[in-house]
Design an enzyme around this catalytic site. Sequence first.
Site, PDB file in Angstrom:
ATOM      1  N   ASP A 276      -5.835  -3.868  -2.475  1.00  0.00           N
ATOM      2  CA  ASP A 276      -4.763  -3.577  -1.521  1.00  0.00           C
ATOM      3  C   ASP A 276      -4.174  -4.837  -0.887  1.00  0.00           C
ATOM      4  O   ASP A 276      -4.892  -5.699  -0.371  1.00  0.00           O
ATOM      5  CB  ASP A 276      -5.329  -2.667  -0.424  1.00  0.00           C
ATOM      6  CG  ASP A 276      -4.255  -2.020   0.418  1.00  0.00           C
ATOM      7  OD1 ASP A 276      -3.516  -2.741   1.106  1.00  0.00           O
ATOM      8  OD2 ASP A 276      -4.143  -0.785   0.373  1.00  0.00           O
TER       9      ASP A 276
ATOM     10  N   SER B  48       0.826  -1.195   0.000  1.00  0.00           N
ATOM     11  CA  SER B  48       0.000   0.000   0.000  1.00  0.00           C
ATOM     12  C   SER B  48       0.869   1.256   0.000  1.00  0.00           C
ATOM     13  O   SER B  48       1.714   1.415  -0.876  1.00  0.00           O
ATOM     14  CB  SER B  48      -0.970  -0.047   1.192  1.00  0.00           C
ATOM     15  OG  SER B  48      -2.038   0.842   0.987  1.00  0.00           O
TER      16      SER B  48
END
Length: 747
Positions: A210, A66
């Site tokens: 993610d 991320s």
Amino acid sequence: MPNQFKKAYFILLVLLVIATITLNAQTRPKIGLTLSGGGAKGLAHIGILKAIDSAGLQVDYVTGTSMGSIIGALYASGYTADSIEKMAKSIDWDLLLSNSASLRSLSMDEKEEYFKYAVELPWVNHGFRLPSGVLESEELWLKFSEFFFPVYAIKDFSKMPKSFKCIATDVANGEGVVLDKGELVQAVRSSMAIPSVFTAVNYNGRKFVDGGVVRNFPVKDAKAMGADLVIGSNVSGGLLPKEKITNVFQVLLQVAFFREDEDAAKEKKLCDIYIPHNLDNFNMGSFSSSDDIIAEGIKTGDSVYPKLLHIADSLTKIYGKQGPIISTLPSVDSVRITAYQINGLNKTNESFFLHRMQFENNKFYTPAVISAQIRKTFGTRYYNKIIYSLQPLPDGSCKIVFDVEENPLTFAKLGINFNSNTGVSLIGNITARDFVTPYSRTLVTVNVGENMRLKAEHTQVFGKFKTFAITASLKAEGLSFTTYKDFAKDGLYKQTYIVADVNTHWTIRRKWAFGIGTRFETFHNKPNITSQFEFKGSNRLINSYTYIRLNTLSNVVYPKKGSKLDIETGYVYSQRQNLTFYKNGYPISNLDSLGFYFNNFLRTKLNYEHYYPLSKKYTFFTQLQASINFNQQQRVLNDYFVGGLTNTFRNQVTFAGLSEGMINTSSVAALQLGLRYQMYSSLFLLGKVNMAYYDFVSSNKNSSVGFLSGYSVSLGYNFVLGPLEVSAMYCDQSKKILPYINLGIPF
């Protein structure tokens, strides 16, 4: 344990680790760096990078998830910690983390309608579809492409200046996937696609979200790459306690990261140096506090710097001194593009796409130029996403591959407006592209409320580069307005106004527009509250005009920088009146006694706004307005109405301190100075001071020079329905303190 014993123990531990490594391999041990995800909090990683660089510690492997993948990929590409810090502080996070485009990227035809509505519903599969609520963010894609341009040719991430891997999650099976080959931009974007916040990314035949969903702190991947010693920086505070879960967004994040919390506990144990961060005052979305988060990260970096320096010094004693930490970013300023490919075109064609981009084959391009040209195409609003990749060719040139996602051609839009002058309004709009003819835009807007309004408009674009257009429009409204005498309410009128307009215009570089046009206007006025002097009936006229427009504002609402200029000069002729004038309720039979002549006359209008950022929090702005009629021989009907903080009706000149129309005049010039302070990400404090001269043209009827000075203080909040401003105004001439409220963008 006393501090001196702790220090000695740490040094001994480091030496033992290094000695063990040395026994197993006579080469210099490899250093790994792992950066966790955490949204805005991930900016604190920069402080750790600065400490690593300052200590002279050479990192060999980088892993991240991320936001950790973004910072990590930049570091692995060869950027220094200092350069990454400068980049992070210069980014417009509000623009990057939204579905909005920069206003400067839009064509002039689109700027007036852009960001005007709270909801936009696309027409898909024979019906209007609710917005997904997730972010695609064209600007984010372009910014990544610019950042990682120097390593565009590296498709194997192990060949980067520092070997790199990031983690994403396959939405089909929930599997954590290590991304180490392909397009770096798409890999990083995949790793940061937080579910329900960002769109999933199609990459190498799979769809990713993610990586933090399954592995937010990928230490074991650094170990697998060959790292002998791993430094782990973790900004994630784990799952929220139940008392801090107060909204749906937090619930979704909590559920999404259940698995991550369990995995993080295992990953921490694999770190040789584990660096937690105390960021309880921030959350994943605290990008408005980016400078503060970076500062906290630097503090944490300073606290671990002695440990990092001990390791670097110990390695130097055993293996010799390495060179200083410098940028290892490949030197690639531009590329020669000799081939192209466009994927995803359906409603538009290749010729339109390339001409709007002004793309030329066999030419050198910098990343900034590519981004600017993509913005030209994106600014047509035919496209929802335009991303690109560069493929090296054997002759040293490149092939550019565009992956395009088109917008639906039709949208329904809804907005709301409340204004102290016009009351409550619900604004509905239908905008269709290519509905009548190719390369056109047709729209119908309806304002339902205390004042009814309707607007229909069709714009047809011509030319190779689509910079010439013809616009035809029809507008009708029924508007109540108050008249004043000596700053006191004198009467109330209901005006019906209809205008038909045809104009042509030529645009330059998406910021200038030059045009000519003619409009037919008709008014019908009826007094609802009688006054000493009043009129009833209609007037018609034709106004042929020429105009110049400029718009370089950074955004529609609360712009931080840029200018906006509107100049129009016209000739009013063919006035036809059917009016009855009254005095004390009785008709005036002899109009000559009023000295009113419905003659032809010249008129000119100017509005210039400029915004200048004094700092990240303060913006200085100024506005110059001038509206002047020359040789106008009747009052009221073609006058300008001075007052109000928001433009809501025809011939208005805004003025802080007066309500709309407190002064009506045939000539006025006003200067305003203002200062805006951004208290929080969406909360603003504004102060304005202005002055104006009016009735200064001697050729007009009843000219008598007047002067005004006024002030206002406003508290503004920008949210989903648009800007809400609550203001207090004062004028030295009226000597009245007046309230003023506006919500949303007016019709």
